[in-house]
Design an enzyme around this catalytic site. Sequence first.
Site, PDB file in Angstrom:
ATOM      1  N   ASP A  96       0.965  -1.161   0.034  1.00 31.85           N
ATOM      2  CA  ASP A  96       0.110   0.031  -0.053  1.00 31.85           C
ATOM      3  C   ASP A  96       0.916   1.213  -0.043  1.00 31.85           C
ATOM      4  OD1 ASP A  96      -2.473   1.652   0.553  1.00 31.85           O
ATOM      5  OD2 ASP A  96      -3.066  -0.232   1.081  1.00 31.85           O
ATOM      6  N   ASP A 204      -3.152   4.752  -2.387  1.00 31.00           N
ATOM      7  CA  ASP A 204      -4.243   5.375  -1.592  1.00 31.00           C
ATOM      8  C   ASP A 204      -4.622   6.710  -1.977  1.00 31.00           C
ATOM      9  OD1 ASP A 204      -5.588   4.836   1.246  1.00 31.00           O
ATOM     10  OD2 ASP A 204      -4.826   6.967   1.766  1.00 31.00           O
ATOM     11  N   GLU A 263      -6.224   3.983  -5.924  1.00 34.10           N
ATOM     12  CA  GLU A 263      -7.706   4.262  -5.690  1.00 34.10           C
ATOM     13  C   GLU A 263      -8.011   5.402  -5.989  1.00 34.10           C
ATOM     14  OE1 GLU A 263      -9.790   3.906  -1.161  1.00 34.10           O
ATOM     15  OE2 GLU A 263      -8.104   5.051  -1.451  1.00 34.10           O
ATOM     16  N   HIS A 335     -11.221  -2.901   2.717  1.00 30.10           N
ATOM     17  CA  HIS A 335     -11.136  -2.724   4.320  1.00 30.10           C
ATOM     18  C   HIS A 335     -12.219  -1.539   4.594  1.00 30.10           C
ATOM     19  CE1 HIS A 335      -8.383  -0.224   2.465  1.00 30.10           C
ATOM     20  NE2 HIS A 335      -8.462   0.654   3.411  1.00 30.10           N
ATOM     21  N   ASP A 336     -12.741  -1.078   3.409  1.00 34.53           N
ATOM     22  CA  ASP A 336     -13.607   0.339   3.723  1.00 34.53           C
ATOM     23  C   ASP A 336     -15.029   0.133   3.487  1.00 34.53           C
ATOM     24  OD1 ASP A 336     -11.299   1.776   4.293  1.00 34.53           O
ATOM     25  OD2 ASP A 336     -11.048   2.513   2.050  1.00 34.53           O
TER      26      ASP A 336
HETATM   27  C1  NOJ Z   1      -8.608   5.165   1.751  1.00 31.93           C
HETATM   28  C2  NOJ Z   1      -8.403   3.941   2.462  1.00 31.93           C
HETATM   29  O1  NOJ Z   1      -8.753   2.993   2.070  1.00 31.93           O
HETATM   30  C3  NOJ Z   1      -8.788   4.317   4.034  1.00 31.93           C
HETATM   31  O2  NOJ Z   1      -8.970   3.082   5.044  1.00 31.93           O
HETATM   32  C4  NOJ Z   1      -8.220   5.322   4.425  1.00 31.93           C
HETATM   33  O3  NOJ Z   1      -8.771   5.864   5.663  1.00 31.93           O
HETATM   34  C5  NOJ Z   1      -8.222   6.782   3.544  1.00 31.93           C
HETATM   35  N1  NOJ Z   1      -7.937   6.408   2.447  1.00 31.93           N
HETATM   36  C6  NOJ Z   1      -7.094   7.507   4.045  1.00 31.93           C
HETATM   37  O4  NOJ Z   1      -5.880   6.978   4.104  1.00 31.93           O
END
Ligand code: NOJ
Length: 554
Positions: A96, A204, A263, A335-336
């Site tokens: 990551d 990210d 992302e 994970h989100d």
């Molecule tokens: C996206 C990540 O997937 C998430 O888990 C994170 O809180 C935010 N970016 C900030 O880094």
Amino acid sequence: MEWWKSATIYQVYPRSFADSDGDGIGDLRGIIDRVDYFATLGIDAVWLSPIYASPQDDNGYDISDYLAIEPTFGTLDDFDELVAVFHAAGIRIVMDLVVNHTSDEHAWFRESRSSLDNPKRDWYVWRPARPGTTAGEPGAEPNNWPSHFFGPSWALDELTGEYYLHLFSRKQPDLNWENHQVREEVYSMMRWWLDRGVDGFRMDVVNFLSKPEGYPDGVLAPGALFGDGFAHYASGPRIHEYLREMHDEVFASREGAFVTVGEMPAATIEQARLYTDPARRELDMIFQFEHVELDHPDGKFDYIPLDLVALKASLARWQVGLADVGWNSLYWNNHDQPRAVSRFGDAEEHRVQSAKCLATVLHLMRGTPYIYQGEELGMTNAGFTAIEQYRDIETLNYWRGAEQTSELLAAFAVASRDNARTPMHWTPGENAGFTTGEPWIGVPSNHVEINAQTELADPHSVLHHYRRLIALRHSEPVIVEGDFELLYPDDPRLFAYRRTLGDTVLVVVSNWSRDEVPLPAELRHPGVEPLIANDSTAGATTLGAWEARAYLLG
Ligand code: NOJ
């Protein structure tokens, strides 16, 4: 062809994957110990959510040292061993990369905040109070952008009397990518990890790196507290230039086959084509969000039932939109996001069948599929009922700022990020075999039924269905390269599509409901054994609840 086109990538959330030392938190050694599990599944690469040194304000997405491993997770020696062990098993490692922001405990930020004329002052985004206001009073923030974790995206630093930008928590200050030293440091750090053997990066919120000059206010919707910051910083003015520069500085002159996935909240198909066109040398693919935002148009915790017709239309648009240029990533989970089987499937009555149905539909599309740990078991949402059970900063910040009602708790049970962050279910035993200690977050009781040990022993399990899908991507070129055509777009229960490569045709049919639904005559293939199916419950002319089949023809 690039290896990642026929690959399936597995996301590990290290905190919750496997704890080798009994402190209740997963670690690198726990991951190393499970290498056989990945080999059995047949996955091609593991993406590790952040394992860098971090105060863990946002579970590692707040990095205090890019060149060190978080001690709770292990050491650099453990990391080197992990890379060696996984490479020996033929599995690549993707890191990551969190470079929109650092932790406020990073040495760069400590220096930057120390004085107005510190040489690193410009490495972050510092601004005085809005003209005509006094720093610290409500509304004195330099602009009206909200933070993703609620409240303004600016924090006042008393020491120098200026505000710094943080699009996420106040412990996650945004780096200033306009500063070329920042960019060079990031590229050099990436090269350092590649030298250690990693095979790529998941980046990210990488489309947030470039902010417009002047940091203008966002448009304020009637009654809103904050303006629309997204419009300014999502795919900002210099983003393509930065990604191209990163490619040239980090990857261009290097031997090897790497993967990059960015992302990108709010990215459109038109933007994705630019980001992933190989001729532009930016990224291999992006994570877009359109299909995971359809069920909460009015806010993060305000879910409405899924509209299958809209979901199909969205996914099909992306399939077709990136057919001639670029590449898709395919995901239901990370994970989100809440667990897919609870969100899009039927975790109550048809958990196994619907988990396999979702997997079949996703994995037979064109693109690179991502599996989030536990998805391959059909793990469900956490089932938390009290605020004390939650750990996620986003959920807890929201709770603090909102009216604390039982309705909101019910909404968290549907949508909180912690639904995906409970420990991996390894066994039916205590703490699902995740730890011998006290897990950092609760383990759902359904691990007794849903766990890797039980599913490995059951050929009809969700896990074995995933294993078969992963293998099919390796063996059937039509899955990798075939054209995509959505069938019956307006049918509210049937999700069907056709993939075509030369004379080979793959037809995927599935029923996203509890009803038995008629299968249109042209989608029946009497006498043809399905390439893959989830245990048929109906006859040749109908599909049973959450049934999915794929037929290979020609
Ligand atoms: C996206 C990540 O997937 C998430 O888990 C994170 O809180 C935010 N970016 C900030 O880094």
